[in-house]
Design an enzyme around this catalytic site. Structure first.
Site, mmCIF file in Angstrom:
data_model
loop_
_atom_site.group_PDB
_atom_site.id
_atom_site.type_symbol
_atom_site.label_atom_id
_atom_site.label_comp_id
_atom_site.label_asym_id
_atom_site.label_seq_id
_atom_site.Cartn_x
_atom_site.Cartn_y
_atom_site.Cartn_z
ATOM 1 N N ARG A 43 0.817 -1.220 0.000
ATOM 2 C CA ARG A 43 0.000 0.000 0.000
ATOM 3 C C ARG A 43 0.848 1.265 0.000
ATOM 4 O O ARG A 43 0.446 2.295 -0.532
ATOM 5 C CB ARG A 43 -0.861 0.006 1.258
ATOM 6 C CG ARG A 43 -2.306 -0.255 0.990
ATOM 7 C CD ARG A 43 -3.067 -0.230 2.266
ATOM 8 N NE ARG A 43 -2.237 -0.705 3.385
ATOM 9 C CZ ARG A 43 -2.681 -0.908 4.603
ATOM 10 N NH1 ARG A 43 -3.917 -0.661 4.885
ATOM 11 N NH2 ARG A 43 -1.892 -1.337 5.565
ATOM 12 N N ASP B 166 6.077 -23.455 6.369
ATOM 13 C CA ASP B 166 6.398 -23.638 7.781
ATOM 14 C C ASP B 166 7.915 -23.562 7.787
ATOM 15 O O ASP B 166 8.586 -24.496 7.328
ATOM 16 C CB ASP B 166 5.930 -25.004 8.303
ATOM 17 C CG ASP B 166 6.248 -25.157 9.776
ATOM 18 O OD1 ASP B 166 7.386 -24.839 10.174
ATOM 19 O OD2 ASP B 166 5.374 -25.584 10.544
ATOM 20 N N HIS B 167 8.459 -22.453 8.264
ATOM 21 C CA HIS B 167 9.892 -22.244 8.014
ATOM 22 C C HIS B 167 10.773 -23.280 8.714
ATOM 23 O O HIS B 167 11.925 -23.446 8.365
ATOM 24 C CB HIS B 167 10.316 -20.800 8.326
ATOM 25 C CG HIS B 167 10.489 -20.508 9.789
ATOM 26 N ND1 HIS B 167 9.437 -20.244 10.617
ATOM 27 C CD2 HIS B 167 11.584 -20.422 10.566
ATOM 28 C CE1 HIS B 167 9.876 -20.015 11.835
ATOM 29 N NE2 HIS B 167 11.190 -20.113 11.841
ATOM 30 N N LYS C 291 14.741 -25.483 7.719
ATOM 31 C CA LYS C 291 15.975 -25.493 8.528
ATOM 32 C C LYS C 291 16.815 -26.696 8.140
ATOM 33 O O LYS C 291 16.298 -27.801 7.966
ATOM 34 C CB LYS C 291 15.635 -25.545 10.026
ATOM 35 C CG LYS C 291 15.051 -24.239 10.535
ATOM 36 C CD LYS C 291 14.876 -24.280 12.030
ATOM 37 C CE LYS C 291 14.085 -23.078 12.524
ATOM 38 N NZ LYS C 291 14.875 -21.920 12.862
ATOM 39 N N HIS D 278 5.161 -25.848 13.919
ATOM 40 C CA HIS D 278 6.579 -26.216 13.925
ATOM 41 C C HIS D 278 6.846 -27.531 14.676
ATOM 42 O O HIS D 278 7.533 -28.420 14.161
ATOM 43 C CB HIS D 278 7.428 -25.108 14.563
ATOM 44 C CG HIS D 278 7.258 -23.761 13.918
ATOM 45 N ND1 HIS D 278 7.046 -23.609 12.575
ATOM 46 C CD2 HIS D 278 7.281 -22.505 14.433
ATOM 47 C CE1 HIS D 278 6.936 -22.313 12.295
ATOM 48 N NE2 HIS D 278 7.073 -21.617 13.406
ATOM 49 N N LYS E 249 8.548 -19.321 25.460
ATOM 50 C CA LYS E 249 9.341 -18.098 25.342
ATOM 51 C C LYS E 249 9.915 -17.758 26.702
ATOM 52 O O LYS E 249 9.425 -18.223 27.719
ATOM 53 C CB LYS E 249 8.465 -16.963 24.827
ATOM 54 C CG LYS E 249 7.944 -17.242 23.416
ATOM 55 C CD LYS E 249 7.534 -15.979 22.719
ATOM 56 C CE LYS E 249 6.993 -16.254 21.326
ATOM 57 N NZ LYS E 249 8.036 -16.498 20.337
HETATM 58 C C1 BG6 Z 1 7.442 -18.197 14.457
HETATM 59 C C2 BG6 Z 1 6.638 -17.846 15.662
HETATM 60 O O1 BG6 Z 1 6.695 -18.989 13.587
HETATM 61 O O2 BG6 Z 1 8.602 -18.911 14.857
HETATM 62 C C3 BG6 Z 1 7.463 -17.030 16.646
HETATM 63 O O3 BG6 Z 1 5.499 -17.103 15.277
HETATM 64 C C4 BG6 Z 1 8.748 -17.747 16.965
HETATM 65 O O4 BG6 Z 1 6.738 -16.762 17.828
HETATM 66 C C5 BG6 Z 1 9.482 -18.177 15.701
HETATM 67 O O5 BG6 Z 1 9.576 -16.858 17.716
HETATM 68 C C6 BG6 Z 1 10.669 -19.055 16.028
HETATM 69 O O6 BG6 Z 1 11.416 -19.271 14.858
HETATM 70 P P1 BG6 Z 1 12.975 -19.573 14.939
HETATM 71 O O7 BG6 Z 1 13.371 -19.883 13.547
HETATM 72 O O8 BG6 Z 1 13.628 -18.348 15.494
HETATM 73 O O9 BG6 Z 1 13.117 -20.743 15.871
#
Ligand code: BG6
Length: 476
Positions: free
Chosen positions: A46, A171-172, A176, A234, A325
């Site tokens: 935007r 899903d990152h 990894k 995750h 956390k």
């Molecule tokens: C994200 C969450 O998907 O993953 C965050 O929303 C979290 O809350 C993060 O901190 C953790 O990712 P990584 O790669 O730092 O372990």
């Protein structure tokens, strides 16, 4: 593996994810020569910005992510590939301009780096302006829904406009390096698979511990909590890769079919097998409720649970999952704890411990196998355990510069390889398993247990294991 020339359009191109992950990740691939000449990265958002301002935004993003490691001439050529269009997802502004910028003969990918409420509007306009071709790719990010119902609704929206083969749900954690290594270790060696079942494995523990608090994301996090933010996606993925049957091939549907079977085989979790926690303030830092600006928040910043994959391979081997956390350290790992030997010929007093395979994801990546040997020296047959250690940094030297998850995943989008992305049914099955747990808490107004910031989490999480005669590995 080289990729074809591409146009990557990032909706939300001036957002936080673009700044922290997408643009720096693309730069690293560019610097490694993996972005073919003529490829374009087009920010679309935007904000009223021109191409020069967007390039400056990207430059700052890369420098702040990479620091001194950035070669200025390489950065300048990377910026040449960048373009920008001011676009209104809810209106008509910018769409024709975007259309003019796209190249007909390049791989095309639209990255929806925006809240899910905009998916429908973006999809409608992409179709209306005929920007989607049969092999155009759509990338979406979590949160993918808030529960099963909303996830189904999102899937319905996407499937109304795109084929499942075009949709890349990130899903990152799957990007990894060590997570992929888990598959290499399991299915590339003869050593582990014959032992990979409840006959030989006592239990598995999966921990994703973070030192940071919720930071500036209090608004989102208070509505989400650790179960939705981390476990549903995750940790579930880590569990799937640990527990799944060997897929026949390393291809998208073969792998995702096996992961889905694991999720569907999960037994419902007993309420007394789940512990929720919330971090408290320290002398210098705010506690969870202050961070989310909700003095009455019942949202959890920590979850530990015991679950069971109800199938022949795993019956009787519990999986313990834990994430939170503001814990003692950033420390993530999967630990596979093998059973005791059936009989000790050396006698109990000789010592020794169980074998453990530990796959460390963070902060350092590596794999350790704990084995028992004789304690050196003339003191008789006394046993000790030693690690067979493969720290990626030490063993792999230069190769240990592991790419960020996003680098790998974005390149997989361009390659058209969906193996490391979640399929619609997988996401829904994961919600179908987590929803009743969350609903159970809501029904009894479960209050999370407070825990000290920078600790191991609530005492009850320790008890969850101790009641079963087991212990968590220490965080940190
Ligand atoms: C994200 C969450 O998907 O993953 C965050 O929303 C979290 O809350 C993060 O901190 C953790 O990712 P990584 O790669 O730092 O372990």
């Amino acid at each position: 593996i080289p990729v074809e020339r591409f146009d990557l359009i990032i909706f939300g191109g001036t957002g936080d994810l673009a700044r922290r992950k997408i643009l720096p990740g693309l730069f690293k691939r560019f610097a490694d020569g993996q972005v073919p000449d003529g490829s374009r990265i087009i920010g679309a958002a935007r904000s009223e910005m021109d191409r020069g301002e967007f390039r400056q935004f990207a430059k700052d993003a890369v420098i702040s992510a990479q620091g001194d490691a950035v070669e200025p001439t390489v950065l300048e050529s990377f910026l040449e590939a960048l373009d920008y269009v001011t676009i209104d997802a809810l209106g008509e502004i910018g769409w024709s301009e975007l259309s003019e910028k796209l190249q007909g003969d390049s791989v095309r990918a639209f990255y929806f780096s925006v809240g899910p409420s905009l998916f429908d509007d973006l999809a409608v306009r992409l179709q209306k302006h005929k920007l989607v071709e049969p092999d155009t790719r759509i990338v979406v990010e979590k949160p993918f829904g808030h529960d099963l119902e909303t996830a189904k609704a999102l899937n319905k929206v996407l499937s109304a406009y795109f084929d499942e083969s075009q949709i890349y749900r990130i899903d990152h954690y799957l990007g990894k390096e060590t997570v992929q290594n888990l598959m290499a270790v399991r299915f590339g060696n003869m050593l582990f698979e014959p032992l990979w079942n409840s006959q030989y494995i006592d239990h598995v523990q999966i921990t994703v511990a973070e030192e940071v608090g919720v930071g500036g994301r209090g608004g989102y996090y208070d509505k989400s909590g650790a179960m939705r933010d981390m476990v549903q996606n995750h940790l579930m993925q880590l569990l799937c890769l640990t527990a799944m049957e060997p897929p026949a091939k390393f291809d998208p549907d073969a792998v995702r079919d096996e992961k889905l079977k694991v999720i569907r085989a999960l037994d419902p979790v007993e309420p007394h097998h789940v512990v929720r926690g919330q971090y408290s303030e320290t002398d210098d830092e705010k506690g969870f409720r202050d961070d989310v600006e909700n003095a009455k928040s019942w949202t959890e910043s920590f979850v530990a649970l015991r679950c069971q994959v109800g199938n022949w391979r795993w019956s009787g081997t519990p999986f313990y999952l834990r994430t939170g956390k503001r814990l003692q350290a950033r420390d993530s790992e999967i630990v596979v704890v093998f059973k005791d030997t059936p009989h000790s010929i050396f006698g109990a007093e000789a010592g020794g411990a169980r074998n453990e395979l530990r796959i460390q994801l963070q902060p350092d990546e590596g794999i350790t196998l704990k084995v028992t040997i004789k304690e050196p020296g003339p003191g008789g047959m006394r046993l000790m355990d030693v690690p067979l250690d493969m720290s990626f940094a030490e063993t792999l030297g230069d190769h240990a510069d592991t790419p960020d998850a996003y680098e790998r995943l974005i390149m997989d989008v361009i390659r058209g390889n969906q193996t490391l992305f979640m399929r619609d049914d997988e996401v829904e099955a994961a919600w179908a398993w987590t929803d009743p747990i969350i609903q159970g808490w809501e029904a009894v107004h479960d209050v999370p247990k407070p825990y000290d910031s920078y600790s191991q989490g609530p005492t009850d999480a320790m008890l969850l294991m101790q009641r079963d005669g087991r212990e968590w590995r220490e965080i940190g």
